[in-house]
Design an enzyme around this catalytic site. Structure first.
Site, mmCIF file in Angstrom:
data_model
loop_
_atom_site.group_PDB
_atom_site.id
_atom_site.type_symbol
_atom_site.label_atom_id
_atom_site.label_comp_id
_atom_site.label_asym_id
_atom_site.label_seq_id
_atom_site.Cartn_x
_atom_site.Cartn_y
_atom_site.Cartn_z
ATOM 1 N N LYS A 15 -4.090 11.131 13.768
ATOM 2 C CA LYS A 15 -3.237 12.249 13.275
ATOM 3 C C LYS A 15 -3.593 12.656 11.959
ATOM 4 C CE LYS A 15 -0.113 8.715 12.341
ATOM 5 N NZ LYS A 15 -1.216 7.396 12.656
ATOM 6 N N ARG A 90 8.041 6.078 9.179
ATOM 7 C CA ARG A 90 7.231 5.043 10.004
ATOM 8 C C ARG A 90 8.339 4.075 10.297
ATOM 9 N NH1 ARG A 90 1.863 5.490 7.739
ATOM 10 N NH2 ARG A 90 0.452 3.964 8.348
ATOM 11 N N ARG A 127 -14.472 3.479 12.045
ATOM 12 C CA ARG A 127 -14.176 4.646 11.347
ATOM 13 C C ARG A 127 -14.595 4.577 9.826
ATOM 14 N NH1 ARG A 127 -7.776 6.517 10.279
ATOM 15 N NH2 ARG A 127 -7.485 4.607 9.367
ATOM 16 N N ARG A 161 -12.365 1.762 5.041
ATOM 17 C CA ARG A 161 -11.315 1.600 4.318
ATOM 18 C C ARG A 161 -11.005 0.049 4.296
ATOM 19 N NH1 ARG A 161 -6.423 5.504 6.264
ATOM 20 N NH2 ARG A 161 -5.390 3.697 6.221
ATOM 21 N N ARG A 172 -1.885 -4.075 11.100
ATOM 22 C CA ARG A 172 -1.164 -3.022 11.132
ATOM 23 C C ARG A 172 -0.612 -2.644 12.489
ATOM 24 N NH1 ARG A 172 -6.000 0.495 9.064
ATOM 25 N NH2 ARG A 172 -4.620 2.125 8.999
HETATM 26 P P1 AMP Z 1 -2.157 5.420 6.381
HETATM 27 O O1 AMP Z 1 -3.006 5.923 5.682
HETATM 28 O O2 AMP Z 1 -1.182 6.506 6.858
HETATM 29 O O3 AMP Z 1 -2.715 4.666 7.566
HETATM 30 O O4 AMP Z 1 -1.313 4.434 5.308
HETATM 31 C C1 AMP Z 1 -1.928 3.470 4.797
HETATM 32 C C2 AMP Z 1 -0.975 2.418 4.255
HETATM 33 O O5 AMP Z 1 0.080 3.063 3.307
HETATM 34 C C3 AMP Z 1 -0.189 1.961 5.329
HETATM 35 O O6 AMP Z 1 -0.803 0.739 6.132
HETATM 36 C C4 AMP Z 1 1.053 1.479 4.369
HETATM 37 O O7 AMP Z 1 0.705 0.436 3.716
HETATM 38 C C5 AMP Z 1 1.155 2.678 3.738
HETATM 39 N N1 AMP Z 1 2.109 3.585 4.043
HETATM 40 C C6 AMP Z 1 1.795 4.690 4.454
HETATM 41 N N2 AMP Z 1 2.754 5.642 4.830
HETATM 42 C C7 AMP Z 1 3.729 4.759 4.646
HETATM 43 C C8 AMP Z 1 5.104 4.934 5.031
HETATM 44 N N3 AMP Z 1 5.813 5.963 5.681
HETATM 45 N N4 AMP Z 1 5.959 3.830 4.819
HETATM 46 C C9 AMP Z 1 5.367 2.732 4.541
HETATM 47 N N5 AMP Z 1 4.312 2.595 3.988
HETATM 48 C C10 AMP Z 1 3.628 3.450 4.220
#
Ligand code: AMP
Length: 228
Positions: A15, A90, A127, A161, A172
């Site tokens: 994404k 989410r 990654r 990461r 996750r």
């Molecule tokens: P991502 O980079 O989108 O994988 O987000 C990394 C982390 O940020 C996730 O595992 C969550 O802990 C937090 N996070 C990002 N977006 C959201 C969201 N919309 N709702 C809740 N937590 C979020």
């Protein structure tokens, strides 16, 4: 009419990368809640300190905190002409809040990236991200000559990461199935919902994405007012 795009799919579905490409092509702001939260952690802001532990273990940050960030961001002038949201919503709670934020604005175009679980685990395990600018890199860590790869955007060193470590990835994914997957049902009845096979090579996914986004956007334009 504004292109208001959201991207759904498990972590590692591509994404972020696709959102970045499309945002550049369409000159739209890419709004990634993960990036915004990571920056807050890095800068040690009050929110950053509050969410750090939750993010580290792969859980979701509270709906209220993330939604407040998105509400504020979507009301900035550059997002009024369209946006690409990556990583939000989410949860169904967040999706309902987004519908409310969108009241009176052009309809959402919703893209769901589907990728088999085994492929996701493989991708996240390899990654890398740039330690300087945060840009994603698919890995591996070294090129065919055995030299360490550098960031294609800024030349910075690539790192894994913290939440891409395997135990956190599995957490996750669990969180994704439990909290985020229900969004597919939430949105799938809308005429501007589209699926993209995210397991294909990057360029093909981009081409498919451009096609379905244009299709959904045309539909939204022709029926503006009739779809949410
Ligand atoms: P991502 O980079 O989108 O994988 O987000 C990394 C982390 O940020 C996730 O595992 C969550 O802990 C937090 N996070 C990002 N977006 C959201 C969201 N919309 N709702 C809740 N937590 C979020």
């Amino acid at each position: 009419m504004a292109l208001n795009l959201i991207m759904l799919g498990p972590p590692g579905a591509g994404k972020g990368t696709q959102a970045e490409r499309l945002a550049r092509g369409r000159r739209l702001p890419k709004i990634s809640t993960g990036d915004i939260l990571r920056e807050a952690v890095e800068a040690r802001t009050e929110i950053g300190r509050r969410v750090e532990a939750v993010m580290k273990r792969g859980d979701l940050v509270s709906d209220e905190v993330v939604t407040a960030i998105v509400r504020e961001r979507l009301n900035k002038p550059d997002a009024r002409g369209g946006f690409i949201l990556d990583g939000f919503p989410r949860t169904v709670w967040q999706a309902r809040a987004l519908d409310e934020i969108m009241g009176g604005r052009d309809p959402l175009v919703i893209i769901h990236f589907s990728v088999p679980e085994a492929e996701i685990v493989r991708r996240l395990g390899t990654r890398l991200v740039c330690g300087t600018c945060g840009t994603n890199a698919p890995g591996p860590a070294t090129d065919s000559a055995g030299d360490a790869q550098r960031c294609r955007r800024c030349g910075g060193a690539l790192v894994q990461r913290a939440d891409d470590q395997q135990v956190v990835v599995l957490e996750r994914l669990k969180v994704y199935h439990r909290q985020t997957e229900p969004l597919i049902e939430y949105y799938s009845g809308r005429p501007t919902f589209r699926e993209v096979n995210g397991a294909r090579p990057l360029e093909q996914v981009t081409a498919d994405l451009v096609d379905v986004v244009d299709q959904a956007y045309r539909l939204a334009t022709s029926t503006a007012g009739g779809v949410r």
